[in-house]
Design a protein around this motif. Structure first.
Motif, PDB file in Angstrom:
ATOM      1  N   VAL A  78     -10.203  33.406  19.852  1.00 11.98           N
ATOM      2  CA  VAL A  78      -9.157  33.710  20.842  1.00 11.98           C
ATOM      3  C   VAL A  78      -8.955  35.217  20.967  1.00 11.98           C
ATOM      4  N   ILE A  79      -8.898  35.903  19.823  1.00 10.51           N
ATOM      5  CA  ILE A  79      -8.735  37.355  19.835  1.00 10.51           C
ATOM      6  C   ILE A  79      -9.923  38.024  20.504  1.00 10.51           C
ATOM      7  N   ALA A  80     -11.136  37.533  20.238  1.00 15.18           N
ATOM      8  CA  ALA A  80     -12.334  38.102  20.859  1.00 15.18           C
ATOM      9  C   ALA A  80     -12.283  37.958  22.373  1.00 15.18           C
ATOM     10  N   PHE A  81     -11.820  36.811  22.850  1.00 16.14           N
ATOM     11  CA  PHE A  81     -11.712  36.602  24.302  1.00 16.14           C
ATOM     12  C   PHE A  81     -10.712  37.577  24.912  1.00 16.14           C
ATOM     13  N   VAL A  82      -9.573  37.771  24.264  1.00 18.63           N
ATOM     14  CA  VAL A  82      -8.548  38.676  24.790  1.00 18.63           C
ATOM     15  C   VAL A  82      -9.056  40.113  24.809  1.00 18.63           C
ATOM     16  N   ILE A  83      -9.696  40.548  23.716  1.00 16.48           N
ATOM     17  CA  ILE A  83     -10.220  41.913  23.652  1.00 16.48           C
ATOM     18  C   ILE A  83     -11.307  42.120  24.702  1.00 16.48           C
ATOM     19  N   GLY A  84     -12.191  41.140  24.850  1.00 18.08           N
ATOM     20  CA  GLY A  84     -13.240  41.253  25.860  1.00 18.08           C
ATOM     21  C   GLY A  84     -12.671  41.325  27.265  1.00 18.08           C
ATOM     22  N   LEU A  85     -11.646  40.513  27.550  1.00 17.92           N
ATOM     23  CA  LEU A  85     -11.032  40.518  28.881  1.00 17.92           C
ATOM     24  C   LEU A  85     -10.354  41.853  29.169  1.00 17.92           C
ATOM     25  N   LEU A  86      -9.619  42.385  28.185  1.00 13.94           N
ATOM     26  CA  LEU A  86      -8.951  43.671  28.384  1.00 13.94           C
ATOM     27  C   LEU A  86      -9.960  44.802  28.581  1.00 13.94           C
ATOM     28  N   SER A  87     -11.043  44.769  27.828  1.00 15.45           N
ATOM     29  CA  SER A  87     -12.078  45.807  27.974  1.00 15.45           C
ATOM     30  C   SER A  87     -12.717  45.741  29.352  1.00 15.45           C
ATOM     31  N   PHE A  88     -12.998  44.526  29.824  1.00 14.42           N
ATOM     32  CA  PHE A  88     -13.595  44.375  31.153  1.00 14.42           C
ATOM     33  C   PHE A  88     -12.644  44.865  32.241  1.00 14.42           C
ATOM     34  N   LEU A  89     -11.358  44.531  32.122  1.00 16.45           N
ATOM     35  CA  LEU A  89     -10.382  44.958  33.130  1.00 16.45           C
ATOM     36  C   LEU A  89     -10.231  46.483  33.136  1.00 16.45           C
TER      37      LEU A  89
ATOM     38  N   ALA B 200     -14.357  47.972  21.211  1.00 17.04           N
ATOM     39  CA  ALA B 200     -14.075  46.536  21.206  1.00 17.04           C
ATOM     40  C   ALA B 200     -14.745  45.859  20.014  1.00 17.04           C
ATOM     41  N   ALA B 201     -15.992  46.255  19.711  1.00 19.91           N
ATOM     42  CA  ALA B 201     -16.689  45.660  18.573  1.00 19.91           C
ATOM     43  C   ALA B 201     -15.992  46.019  17.260  1.00 19.91           C
ATOM     44  N   LEU B 202     -15.554  47.282  17.132  1.00 19.06           N
ATOM     45  CA  LEU B 202     -14.871  47.708  15.908  1.00 19.06           C
ATOM     46  C   LEU B 202     -13.532  46.983  15.741  1.00 19.06           C
ATOM     47  N   ILE B 203     -12.759  46.918  16.828  1.00 16.74           N
ATOM     48  CA  ILE B 203     -11.454  46.241  16.757  1.00 16.74           C
ATOM     49  C   ILE B 203     -11.642  44.757  16.487  1.00 16.74           C
ATOM     50  N   LEU B 204     -12.643  44.163  17.133  1.00 18.94           N
ATOM     51  CA  LEU B 204     -12.898  42.742  16.923  1.00 18.94           C
ATOM     52  C   LEU B 204     -13.267  42.457  15.470  1.00 18.94           C
ATOM     53  N   LEU B 205     -14.134  43.273  14.893  1.00 17.42           N
ATOM     54  CA  LEU B 205     -14.517  43.093  13.490  1.00 17.42           C
ATOM     55  C   LEU B 205     -13.308  43.225  12.574  1.00 17.42           C
ATOM     56  N   LEU B 206     -12.471  44.237  12.846  1.00 18.78           N
ATOM     57  CA  LEU B 206     -11.281  44.450  12.020  1.00 18.78           C
ATOM     58  C   LEU B 206     -10.328  43.258  12.122  1.00 18.78           C
ATOM     59  N   PHE B 207     -10.092  42.784  13.343  1.00 18.97           N
ATOM     60  CA  PHE B 207      -9.174  41.669  13.522  1.00 18.97           C
ATOM     61  C   PHE B 207      -9.733  40.382  12.919  1.00 18.97           C
TER      62      PHE B 207
ATOM     63  N   VAL C 265     -11.666  40.105  10.254  1.00 14.07           N
ATOM     64  CA  VAL C 265     -11.487  40.180   8.803  1.00 14.07           C
ATOM     65  C   VAL C 265     -10.028  39.971   8.429  1.00 14.07           C
ATOM     66  N   LEU C 266      -9.123  40.679   9.136  1.00 10.01           N
ATOM     67  CA  LEU C 266      -7.697  40.548   8.832  1.00 10.01           C
ATOM     68  C   LEU C 266      -7.186  39.135   9.109  1.00 10.01           C
ATOM     69  N   THR C 267      -7.681  38.525  10.191  1.00  8.54           N
ATOM     70  CA  THR C 267      -7.241  37.174  10.540  1.00  8.54           C
ATOM     71  C   THR C 267      -7.676  36.171   9.478  1.00  8.54           C
ATOM     72  N   CYS C 268      -8.943  36.240   9.093  1.00  4.98           N
ATOM     73  CA  CYS C 268      -9.437  35.298   8.080  1.00  4.98           C
ATOM     74  C   CYS C 268      -8.719  35.490   6.743  1.00  4.98           C
ATOM     75  N   LEU C 269      -8.495  36.757   6.357  1.00  6.86           N
ATOM     76  CA  LEU C 269      -7.791  37.004   5.106  1.00  6.86           C
ATOM     77  C   LEU C 269      -6.337  36.532   5.183  1.00  6.86           C
ATOM     78  N   GLY C 270      -5.697  36.789   6.343  1.00  6.71           N
ATOM     79  CA  GLY C 270      -4.311  36.352   6.502  1.00  6.71           C
ATOM     80  C   GLY C 270      -4.178  34.846   6.498  1.00  6.71           C
ATOM     81  N   VAL C 271      -5.085  34.155   7.205  1.00  5.14           N
ATOM     82  CA  VAL C 271      -5.038  32.692   7.225  1.00  5.14           C
ATOM     83  C   VAL C 271      -5.328  32.133   5.841  1.00  5.14           C
TER      84      VAL C 271
END
Length: 251
Positions: free
Chosen positions: A20-31, A178-185, A187-193
């Motif tokens: 979901v986060i990847a889709f949002v980041i990709g959409l914002l980058s495209f816009l 976008a790739a850097l932010i996606l990777l960071l999110f 990792v943080l998402t998996c660790l948080g969950v």
């Protein structure tokens, strides 16, 4: 044959959130990229529109002296200078109302001339117009002849090399960020969950063990009152009592 062990719960939840986060980041980058490209294209067209106004003024000055554009010896050097100064210009010149080149520098395809003729006919008599293609664009400024009729247009036809040169670095920068932010999110998402569901995942694993091996002492010793493991134990015990009751009645 034993079934393969499913992926951990935290990994499945984290992966779904990461998508979901990847889709949002990709959409914002495209816009962002599309908005930048549109803005840049507008600025480039405005610049050529200003150049076209200067050229139209030179044409109008000749017409006021009774010189048709083809007879004005000052126009050819002017259009040549424009193309030398702006390499993206493929054609700079005057096109009459029928779509024929009166004077200019560069090459104009027949298909482009037909499109420009239609643009001239559909726009106001002294107005300006834009013709946009996939890789080529044109701005035109309509002319008025000595009788007040349509006298064609000054046309500047240019390719998108400037637009590509301006937008390519941004596209690379957006992709890298976008790739850097996606990777960071991710990792943080998996660790948080994993941190949030670790207790639930442990109880699910112990409950699975209890279902496979009812009454395991080590498992029951760690059961929290009212927790999933305790409820699973009570369910297994109730099922076992019901099975024994049915077996006693059948005998």
């Amino acid at each position: 044959m034993p079934h393969p062990r499913p992926s951990p719960l935290w990994f499945r939840i984290g992966s779904l959130l990461a998508l979901v986060i990847a889709f949002v980041i990709g959409l914002l980058s495209f816009l962002n990229y599309a908005n930048f490209r549109k803005t840049s294209q507008g600025l480039i067209e405005t610049r050529y529109l200003v150049l076209g106004k200067d050229a139209r003024q030179a044409v109008d000055d000749g017409v006021s002296l009774g010189l048709a554009p083809a007879q004005n010896s000052q126009l050819k050097p002017l259009f040549q200078h424009l193309r030398q100064q702006w390499p993206a210009l493929q054609f700079a010149g005057v096109v009459d109302a029928s779509g024929a080149v009166q004077i200019g520098d560069g090459q104009a395809a027949t298909l482009d001339l037909t499109s420009w003729q239609k643009q001239m006919a559909d726009s106001p008599a002294e107005g300006a117009w834009h013709a946009r293609g996939e890789h080529h664009h044109a701005v035109g400024l309509n002319l008025i002849d000595t009788f007040g009729g349509r006298g064609g247009a000054v046309v500047l036809h240019f390719d998108d090399r400037e637009l590509s040169a301006a937008s390519a670095p941004l596209a690379r920068q957006l992709l890298q960020r976008a790739a850097l932010i996606l990777l960071l999110f991710m990792v943080l998402t998996c660790l948080g969950v994993r941190w949030l569901v670790r207790q639930l995942a442990t109880e699910i694993d112990q409950a699975e063990q209890l279902l496979n091996q009812p009454g395991t002492p080590a498992t029951l010793a760690s059961a929290a009152p009212g927790g999933l493991l305790q409820q699973t134990h009570e369910f297994v015990a109730a099922s076992e009592r019901a099975r024994q009751t049915l077996a006693g009645r059948q005998s």
